[in-house]
Design a protein around this motif. Structure first.
Motif, PDB file in Angstrom:
ATOM      1  N   TRP A 155     -22.558  -5.289 -10.077  1.00  0.00           N
ATOM      2  CA  TRP A 155     -22.368  -4.561 -10.822  1.00  0.00           C
ATOM      3  C   TRP A 155     -21.755  -2.768 -10.095  1.00  0.00           C
ATOM      4  O   TRP A 155     -21.520  -2.359 -10.978  1.00  0.00           O
TER       5      TRP A 155
ATOM      6  N   LEU B 149     -18.255  -3.204 -10.028  1.00  0.00           N
ATOM      7  CA  LEU B 149     -17.386  -3.036 -11.141  1.00  0.00           C
ATOM      8  C   LEU B 149     -18.020  -2.348 -11.700  1.00  0.00           C
ATOM      9  O   LEU B 149     -17.267  -1.803 -12.758  1.00  0.00           O
ATOM     10  N   ASP B 150     -18.503  -1.328 -10.518  1.00  0.00           N
ATOM     11  CA  ASP B 150     -19.273  -0.436 -12.174  1.00  0.00           C
ATOM     12  C   ASP B 150     -19.528  -0.762 -13.662  1.00  0.00           C
ATOM     13  O   ASP B 150     -18.282  -0.129 -14.444  1.00  0.00           O
ATOM     14  N   VAL B 151     -19.963  -1.438 -13.734  1.00  0.00           N
ATOM     15  CA  VAL B 151     -20.524  -2.171 -14.776  1.00  0.00           C
ATOM     16  C   VAL B 151     -21.177  -0.986 -15.627  1.00  0.00           C
ATOM     17  O   VAL B 151     -20.897  -0.882 -17.289  1.00  0.00           O
ATOM     18  N   VAL B 152     -22.171  -0.386 -14.697  1.00  0.00           N
ATOM     19  CA  VAL B 152     -22.900   0.038 -16.211  1.00  0.00           C
ATOM     20  C   VAL B 152     -22.091   1.600 -17.022  1.00  0.00           C
ATOM     21  O   VAL B 152     -21.149   2.759 -16.758  1.00  0.00           O
TER      22      VAL B 152
ATOM     23  N   ARG C 189     -17.645  -6.123 -18.304  1.00  0.00           N
ATOM     24  CA  ARG C 189     -17.430  -5.734 -17.270  1.00  0.00           C
ATOM     25  C   ARG C 189     -19.097  -6.509 -16.485  1.00  0.00           C
ATOM     26  O   ARG C 189     -19.265  -6.873 -15.167  1.00  0.00           O
TER      27      ARG C 189
END
Ligand code: FES
Ligand code: FES
Lengths: 734, 151
Positions: free
Chosen positions: B88, B91-94, B138
């Protein structure tokens, strides 16, 4: 003009602030709100590069080398904390691993949005755009102060000193010091007013892949949102709101509610009846046990269908002329072919994941503290002060992370903040009060994207060129009736209603845009990309219809009309090329559609690849091209466009807030279902290289999604669906 | 009075048996990492683990927990959790992040029983978790990434 009085003026933060911490509040005496929604390029927009360097307001360097960037904006997911910190840190030559952020306090003088006049607020995709020069100068000035301190200490010329990655160095004498070691001395140096800024070839962070600063906190459960605020002895309040907009409390019986375990008190407030309890669950149960009678004499009791039917009638009459050139009527009269279309749009709820909520308490010093995902600080502070019968300087704001907003947390009436203040006041401020809106309260609470109706007629000559375009729109203005009316409504025309259509970049020789301001009692508000949510659909679908009527490729047709819009043409060509436009072996039922639109000074084109037929649409892939000037953080730019697709897709496919006899019907995610993982198309985002000053990307990905899908559905099925959400029930298989 | 084991620690809570675990965790035990989104099993923001299985805490009554071991985002640990949180972050999901505690708890649940999920497996395990910010692309990529790092 909105006038907010802030009677005390405290001294400006001293130059020591950037070391010692915190900027003192400085009050503006009068506030003239201005909103340059088209960003710095708008006519009459302020010269953002004229801003003075003020490192004390924006950066603090601690002895342990941490660099704290003060963020004046709300981060509701758009990643601006990372972007803003990047800008400052790059000019400062900070060590990125030492960079932290902190949300700024309310201070309209230090932390105003430079595109909103002296108002602190986040919106219109302006966070990066308005801060760009301000933070570059702040970072560069702080860097020069560190260098000056080192030069003084080492007795060497400042020009021989270099700064890299948080370390100040004098190579010739082999001396170096970290930022933290120099911070105290640097704070005593004079603040350079016009520090030397880097050339773009010297940037190490801007334009690079820099990880988000909030990823760790937001993946470990430690990020604090408004709903997570826990103050000592805090109680929770939920409010019974009237079922219809405009109704008020006539009377209530709270006997049963008070018997619910955990319920502490029940108080009447202007917006309803508040149940105060030891926790959310008890407050919710207490509210269920409450019986309230409402005075509905002034309430809106029409159904949304009836409101839209009235709009249709209204559109038959000429309205206020928002823009006009040439003689559209004459152009259409002499046309070889005339096309006509109507588009309707429903109310939409923002439905951010975190429902609206705020905590408020009276402090020992007689002032008040508010903790929330605050988006319009100057307005929220003044509104709370008015409710509490105090002055704005007595209301301290603490901005938290926000679980989405999409515009809902920036409300000109500061509605839920005012409600929290009203509860605290009515209850006698016995303890900190956390006002919690349940999902149902949030969804039924109004402030929707307005319901809107567009009707367009256009003529084409034998070659397919537009001879005239007549456009009539009906919708409720967001600004009329708000404190910003005088500033933002010109001759009755609200720019946020007509943006994206009345100012179309298409070279239409004869054009007339009429608008009617509807007046129903449903509160309306900006919803991620505001007027563009509907104007882009109307413009981009209708242009597509013209292209097909003219028998010209939709991309080529647009480009011919965009000769004076190089940046929009640029992204259109880029998206078409990357998507393989015109090359696809699209079989029956599967095809591509295109749309391009400018909003908030950014340019976005999208090509949608859809499979459509028999009552269903599946979006397979979206290829987007964006021009946001310099992309401060390209990965976040891409993320915002991916997110815009995920956010807006459900409004294309199904979302609508309807009213039955004035009562909102969709109050939770079952009836108003956001996009789900299985529906998410592959999204590919291409960023146009640029040296122009950065603009925003929080919103501009949204407008083009609906028309690109609608146009793809037409290409796949031959059926033209114009209104949103798309009426898939009529869609036949091919 | 109920005795709960949350993230390995025991807590005593005096509550109605029908009080949802979501509000017990958030308002009584100040474990605010678990989020409220809908309260009606539609969004998954409130996802926790009960004996290692992802459950919606808004639908789990405190009276039904019994001896069950509760794990929240604050206490989740182990190889799978680290792989998921690491992916997380990588991939810088937030975006706003509000749904992500629930997304991560669901993803850990999936990868704990199925270390190499297909896209269809991901659909099945994650479709109940709404992300209003639309980070789904993502999320999917991060689950595959976590699976790779676990292999
Ligand atoms: S809060 Fe439990 S599923 Fe939404
Ligand atoms: S990141 Fe905002 S709801 Fe998922």
């Amino acid at each position: 003009m909105l006038k907010i009085r802030q009677p005390t003026t405290e001294p400006r933060a001293s130059r020591r602030a950037f070391l010692a911490g915190g900027a003192a509040a400085a009050g503006a005496l009068m506030i003239g709100f201005r909103l340059d929604l088209r960003g710095a390029r708008a006519e009459g927009a302020p010269d953002l590069s004229a801003v003075k360097a003020n490192p004390n307001a924006f950066v603090r360097i601690a002895a342990d080398d941490t660099v704290t960037v003060i963020v004046k904006h709300l981060d509701m997911g758009q990643g601006n904390t990372t972007g803003l910190a990047t800008i400052l840190a790059d000019e400062l030559d900070a060590d990125w691993s030492k960079v932290r952020t902190e949300f700024a306090p309310a201070d309209a003088a230090l932390y105003n949005n430079l595109l909103m006049g002296p108002v602190q607020g986040t919106g219109g995709s302006t966070a990066i755009a308005n801060s760009w020069m301000q933070l570059r100068k702040a970072g560069a000035a702080a860097r020069e102060m560190l260098v000056a301190a080192a030069a003084l200490d080492w007795k060497v010329p400042a020009l021989q000193i270099t700064v890299e990655n948080g370390v100040v160095r004098h190579a010739a004498s082999n001396r170096e010091a970290s930022f933290g070691k120099l911070a105290a001395a640097a704070a005593a140096m004079p603040v350079p007013q016009e520090p030397r800024l880097k050339d773009l070839s010297q940037w190490r962070l801007i334009g690079q892949t820099v990880p988000r600063l909030d990823s760790v906190a937001k993946t470990s459960g430690s990020a604090v949102y408004a709903l997570d605020i826990r103050r000592p002895n805090q109680v929770t309040a939920v409010v019974a709101h009237p079922p219809r907009f405009g109704a008020t409390v006539k009377g209530f019986d709270d006997k049963a509610a008070r018997k619910v375990a955990g319920v502490i008190d029940v108080v009447a407030i202007p917006t309803g009846v508040a149940v105060i309890a030891r926790d959310t669950w008890a407050a919710m149960k207490g509210r269920e046990a409450l019986s309230v009678t409402w005075d509905e004499s002034l309430a809106e009791s029409r159904s949304s269908d009836a409101i839209l039917a009235e709009y249709r009638e209204t559109a038959k009459r000429p309205g206020l002329v928002a823009s006009q050139r040439g003689d559209a009527e004459a152009g259409i009269k002499g046309a070889a072919k005339v096309l006509e279309a109507e588009f309707s749009f429903p109310y939409l709820a923002h439905a951010a994941m975190e429902p609206l909520n705020a905590t408020i308490e009276r402090a020992a010093d007689g002032g008040y503290d508010i903790y929330a995902g605050l988006q319009f600080q100057t307005v929220e502070q003044a509104t709370a002060a008015a409710v509490l019968g105090t002055t704005p300087d007595k209301v301290r704001l603490h901005t938290t992370w926000a679980g989405g907003s999409f515009g809902r947390r920036a409300t000109p009436s500061a509605d839920y903040i005012a409600e929290a203040a009203a509860i605290l006041k009515a209850w006698g401020a016995k303890a900190p009060v956390h006002l919690v809106w349940t999902r149902e309260d949030d969804m039924a609470g109004g402030y929707y994207r307005p319901t809107v109706y567009h009707k367009i007629r256009a003529g084409l000559d034998a070659k397919g060129s537009v001879t005239g375009w007549q456009h009539v729109m009906v919708g409720k203005s967001i600004m009329i009736g708000s404190p910003f009316e005088a500033m933002l409504v010109k001759n009755g025309v609200d720019g946020t209603t007509v943006e994206g259509a009345s100012d179309t970049p298409y070279a239409l020789p004869a054009y007339r845009f009429d608008v009617h301001n509807a007046r129903e009692g449903v509160p309306v508000l900006w919803w991620r990309s505001v007027g563009h949510t509907h104007t882009a659909q109307a413009m981009e679908v209708f242009v597509d219809e013209l292209a097909h009527a003219a028998n010209v490729d939709p991309v080529a047709y647009r480009l011919a009309l965009l000769t004076n819009a190089p940046r929009l043409s640029g992204v259109l060509k880029l998206a078409a090329e990357k998507a393989g436009w015109g090359k696809g072996a699209s079989g029956k039922g599967r095809a591509m559609g295109v749309a391009a639109h400018e909003s908030f000074g950014s340019y976005v084109a999208m090509v949608a690849d859809v499979t459509a037929g028999s009552g269903s649409v599946k979006v397979n892939r979206i290829v987007a091209a964006v021009d946001v000037g310099i992309a401060v953080n390209p990965d976040i730019v891409r993320a915002q466009v991916e997110g815009a697709v995920g956010f807006a897709l459900s409004s294309v496919l199904r979302n609508r807030v309807t009213l039955k006899d004035g009562v909102v019907q969709e109050t939770n995610f079952d009836a108003y279902e956001p996009t789900r993982l299985t529906e998410m198309p592959v999204v590919e985002v291409h960023i146009m290289p640029s040296r122009a000053a950065p603009t925003g990307i929080g919103e501009p990905g949204v407008p083009v999604l609906a028309p690109s899908i609608s146009n793809a559905v037409f290409a796949a099925t031959g059926q033209r669906l114009r209104s949103l959400p798309l009426d898939l029930s009529g869609l036949k298989g091919v | 009075m109920f005795k709960l084991t949350v993230n390995g620690a025991t807590h005593e809570v005096d509550a109605d048996p029908d009080m949802p675990l979501l509000w017990v965790l958030r308002d009584r035990l100040d474990k605010t990492g678990t989020k409220y989104g809908c309260g009606i099993a539609q969004c998954g923001a409130c996802t926790i683990h009960l004996d290692g299985q992802p459950v919606r805490s808004c639908q789990t009554r405190i009276g039904d927990v019994g001896e069950g071991k509760i794990t929240t985002i604050e206490g989740v640990s182990g190889r799978v959790a680290e792989a998921v949180q690491g992916a997380w972050r990588k991939l810088d999901v937030v975006q706003c992040g509000y749904c992500q505690s629930g997304q991560i708890m669901s993803a850990i649940g999936l990868l704990s029983t199925n270390p190499k999920p297909s896209d269809a497996d991901i659909d099945g395990a994650m479709d109940g978790n709404i992300c209003r910010c639309g980070t789904y692309q993502r999320i999917r990529a991060a689950i595959h990434e976590a699976a790779r790092s676990l292999a």
